[in-house]
Design an enzyme around this catalytic site. Structure first.
Site, PDB file in Angstrom:
ATOM      1  N   HIS A  51     -18.855  31.517   0.506  1.00  0.00           N
ATOM      2  CA  HIS A  51     -17.869  30.437   0.504  1.00  0.00           C
ATOM      3  C   HIS A  51     -17.366  30.222   1.929  1.00  0.00           C
ATOM      4  CE1 HIS A  51     -17.955  31.726  -3.694  1.00  0.00           C
ATOM      5  NE2 HIS A  51     -17.450  30.546  -4.015  1.00  0.00           N
ATOM      6  N   HIS A 296     -17.542  23.878  -1.067  1.00  0.00           N
ATOM      7  CA  HIS A 296     -16.730  24.979  -1.597  1.00  0.00           C
ATOM      8  C   HIS A 296     -17.506  26.286  -1.606  1.00  0.00           C
ATOM      9  CE1 HIS A 296     -13.982  27.103  -4.347  1.00  0.00           C
ATOM     10  NE2 HIS A 296     -15.078  27.520  -4.944  1.00  0.00           N
ATOM     11  N   GLU A 451       1.893  38.443 -21.281  1.00  0.00           N
ATOM     12  CA  GLU A 451       1.147  39.702 -21.251  1.00  0.00           C
ATOM     13  C   GLU A 451       0.154  39.786 -20.092  1.00  0.00           C
ATOM     14  OE1 GLU A 451       2.368  39.020 -25.549  1.00  0.00           O
ATOM     15  OE2 GLU A 451       1.454  37.815 -23.960  1.00  0.00           O
ATOM     16  N   HIS A 521      -2.252  40.110 -36.307  1.00  0.00           N
ATOM     17  CA  HIS A 521      -1.660  41.168 -35.491  1.00  0.00           C
ATOM     18  C   HIS A 521      -2.373  42.511 -35.656  1.00  0.00           C
ATOM     19  CE1 HIS A 521       1.421  38.203 -35.021  1.00  0.00           C
ATOM     20  NE2 HIS A 521       2.308  39.020 -34.501  1.00  0.00           N
TER      21      HIS A 521
END
Length: 729
Positions: A51, A296, A451, A521
């Site tokens: 890059h 890029h 999270e 869950h």
């Protein structure tokens, strides 16, 4: 499509200055930027990969940051009060490598940088994305976009917390800035936005996010997918916004660099909020491919590299050229860094005399050591509750015992503080002081329902400190949520494992034992991912005694993150459990009086069931093995593993209320979950899915009878699931 071309400022001849050793040529700023841009193009072209577009477009940002604004000492990369630099846009690592070379890091020679994407890769430091080596200027490993922003937030929290704990009036020994370089992609990733929100809420004014706004990603212009108002987004999140404009359009390179440097300095000085500095750039600056997707992440091509050099008045045939005058223009950085460190050392010396107690703790933390004998503070088995209790509550015994005594422990939860038992009496929250909710000295972090960033922030917390050879550091980050939601954390936990960073995840409600919350869950197959991931240890302790053993291992030994899977439902304290044997990964908890004909291997809350099953399997000599950590068991000598699980002479059956994936490595058959779970009382769910003791006795007994008639043990490929698929319609 490329936007309107930016006028190229042709490099001027070097200017001369007088130094102690005589006349030294100092490159013009135009030549400095041209050298960086052409060098980046050459290196990527050499092996036709990498890059190069960002280092070409952001060259002036690099010079302003590394040469003019940031505080560090190239001769001592581990100087503790250095500014930290995190390249969240990890694909642009060549930008960082080149700047580390110019400012004088010994290991970053031109030959080392030229190994980027080369066949000479085995010992190369110039990895395709930065990989943590703090002693050569790489603070953390980055690459998956957005995580570097969260790592930086963790470092900023660490610095704030340490400053609030140890700094005294006139004795400020922690006063640095966390700089994070980001691109368009990092701001699109959810983890980046989560971390931005956390930093704004906490008012982390020691963090500066430098946004290289080139508006190009792999697929081309971001206008096709990302059109929001970035300054407004950051302002709404509580950030200070500095827009430096498009400095590359200014008449001179000196002005270009100067505008950026002034913006960065203003960001450093701003108080009360983190700051984003937005700098508009042109990716692949100087090339006809500028402002396109190919600029890029692709080599420009030999013809185009020659064209770029011509645009900057450089020899199109010469490669990897660094004029001595350009090197000289960075020569003062090492001297500046040495002076900064020397002044800090004097501060620390004075601090040690004025505050010897605090300095002793500070020094111990820099070595990543808890005081000798800290494990003895934990209650012995005979002092643990005799009544059944959830292992998540047993885990709380460790937190309540150690966290108040040792400042190393920095705990937090994703909105589940009371459920995960990571709180303690008298704790203070980490909050900006004016909020009235805590202070920066607090060690309980309210991560909110974020999270992914929580796990990445934890890595930043521990990476702020030097990493000891034992894999420990001066902060022990403890994060927590339900086990199912560690799936949101998985990318960041994987990065922690890759970097060998010690973090501890308390993952409660670990099975169908969560009950009425239902299949959304109830984790079924998640453990297989963590068990298969190199460098991470997943613990599933059977009772309070093993829970304490898992904590001891997570804190004190090995390197890398640990995940502690803990039950919601109560489990008994087993007579045969032993915290010291958790280190072995698996061990015998029930031994028959004769050579075992059946070996039951179980984890977590199912160990108690296995013990009950063993007592009811008449006519069999049944051994019960608890396996709290497969990774630790796999690390034991073959002789030990065979002595615990005698698969060549005993029928081995695993019992675990997760998927059976991976158990064929240890057992001939398993009693495991084969579908998603269901909403209902946990005790009833265990019965419904076949984990009732009477049913386990029946199916295991039938299985043993079948192979007894065969007169042999199962072989490879004969692994069996002993419980049926339970479909609820």
């Amino acid at each position: 499509m490329a936007v309107e071309a930016i006028p190229i400022i042709k490099p001027q001849q070097p200017v001369t200055t007088t130094a102690k050793n005589g006349v030294v040529e100092i490159a013009s700023e135009e030549l400095t930027l041209a050298t960086i841009r052409c060098l980046a193009a050459d290196i990527v072209q050499a092996y036709k990969g990498g890059h190069g577009g960002t280092p070409m477009g952001a060259a002036a940002i690099g010079v302003a940051m590394f040469r003019d604004v940031m505080h560090f000492n190239p001769k001592n990369p581990l100087w503790f009060n250095r500014d930290r630099f995190v390249l969240s846009a990890g694909h642009a690592c060549l930008f960082q490598y080149v700047m580390l070379h110019f400012v004088g890091y010994d290991k970053w020679t031109l030959d080392e940088i030229k190994r980027y994407h080369s066949r000479d890769f085995k010992t190369s430091k110039a990895a395709g994305h930065p990989e943590i080596e703090q002693d050569i200027g790489i603070e953390v490993t980055t690459g998956p976009l957005g995580q570097g922003i969260a790592n930086s937030v963790g470092m900023a929290i660490a610095a704030k917390q340490l400053a609030a704990t140890y700094n005294k009036p006139g004795h400020e020994i922690v006063e640095n800035t966390i700089w994070c370089f980001t691109g368009d992609g990092c701001l699109q990733e959810g983890v980046g936005q989560e971390a931005i929100s956390v930093a704004g809420h906490l008012g982390l004014d020691n963090m500066v996010l430098v946004y290289d706004c080139n508006s190009i990603t792999v697929d081309g212009t971001i206008a096709s997918c990302f059109t929001e108002d970035i300054p407004l987004r950051f302002k709404s999140a509580g950030w200070n916004v500095i827009h430096a404009g498009r400095p590359e359009t200014l008449p001179t390179a000196a002005e270009e660099i100067g505008v950026i440097a002034k913006s960065l300095q203003l960001a450093r000085e701003h108080k009360g909020q983190p700051t984003i500095v937005i700098v508009e750039t042109t990716i692949g600056f100087g090339s006809r491919k500028a402002n396109t997707g190919p600029a890029h992440g692709q080599a420009l091509g030999d013809e185009e590299v020659a064209y770029v050099k011509q645009q900057f008045n450089m020899d199109p045939t010469a490669k990897f050229v660094i004029p001595t005058s350009v090197t000289a223009s960075f020569s003062h950085v090492k001297e500046k860094g040495a002076l900064l460190e020397s002044a800090w050392n004097a501060k620390v010396e004075a601090y040690a005399k004025a505050y010897p107690t605090e300095f002793e703790e500070w020094s111990r933390r820099l070595e990543g050591k808890l005081p000798e004998g800290w494990e003895k503070l934990l209650p012995v088995k005979g002092e643990l509750p005799s009544a059944p209790q959830p292992t998540r509550k047993s885990s709380g015994i460790v937190v309540e015992t150690l966290a108040p005594k040792f400042n190393e422990f920095v705990a937090g939860s994703a909105d589940l503080l009371e459920s995960t038992f990571v709180s303690w009496k008298g704790m203070e929250e980490f909050q900006k002081p004016e909020s009235g909710k805590g202070s920066y000295a607090g060690r309980q972090i309210r991560y909110g329902i974020r999270e992914h960033s929580m796990a990445a922030i934890a890595s930043g917390l521990t990476a702020y400190f030097p990493q000891s050879k034992a894999g420990t550091a001066g902060i022990i980050p403890v994060v927590s949520t339900f086990f199912m939601f560690t799936l949101y954390m998985a990318p960041a936990l994987r990065m922690a494992a890759l970097q060998k960073l010690r973090t501890i995840t308390v993952a409660t409600h670990d099975s169908i034992g969560i009950g009425e919350d239902g299949p959304t869950h109830q984790p079924i197959a998640l453990a297989a991912f963590f068990r298969g991931l190199p460098g991470i240890r997943l613990f599933r302790p059977a009772d309070a005694e093993e829970t304490l053993g898992a904590w001891v291992e997570a804190i004190s030994t090995g390197v890398g993150p640990s995940v502690l899977c803990l039950s919601r439902q109560p489990v008994a304290l087993l007579p045969g459990s032993d915290r010291s044997k958790v280190a072995l990964g698996a061990y015998v908890v029930v031994e028959p009086t004769s050579t075992p004909t059946i070996t039951l291997v179980a984890t977590g809350s199912e160990v108690e069931r296995a013990v009950a099953v063993a007592a009811k399997l008449t006519g069999q000599a049944v051994r019960v093995v608890s396996m709290p950590c497969q990774a630790l068991f796999d690390a034991q000598p073959a002789s030990y593993r065979q002595s615990v699980i005698p698969s060549a002479s005993s029928l081995v059956v695993a019992i675990e209320a997760w998927s059976s994936y991976g158990w064929a490595k240890y057992a001939h058959a398993s009693c495991s979950m084969r579908t998603f779970g269901h909403s209902g009382p946990q005790a009833d769910l265990y019965e419904m899915y076949g984990f009732g003791v009477e049913n386990l006795v029946e199916v295991i007994g039938e299985y043993a009878g079948k192979w007894s008639k065969e007169g042999r043990l199962p072989g490879v490929g004969e692994f069996e699931e002993l419980l049926p698929i339970v479909e609820i319609h």
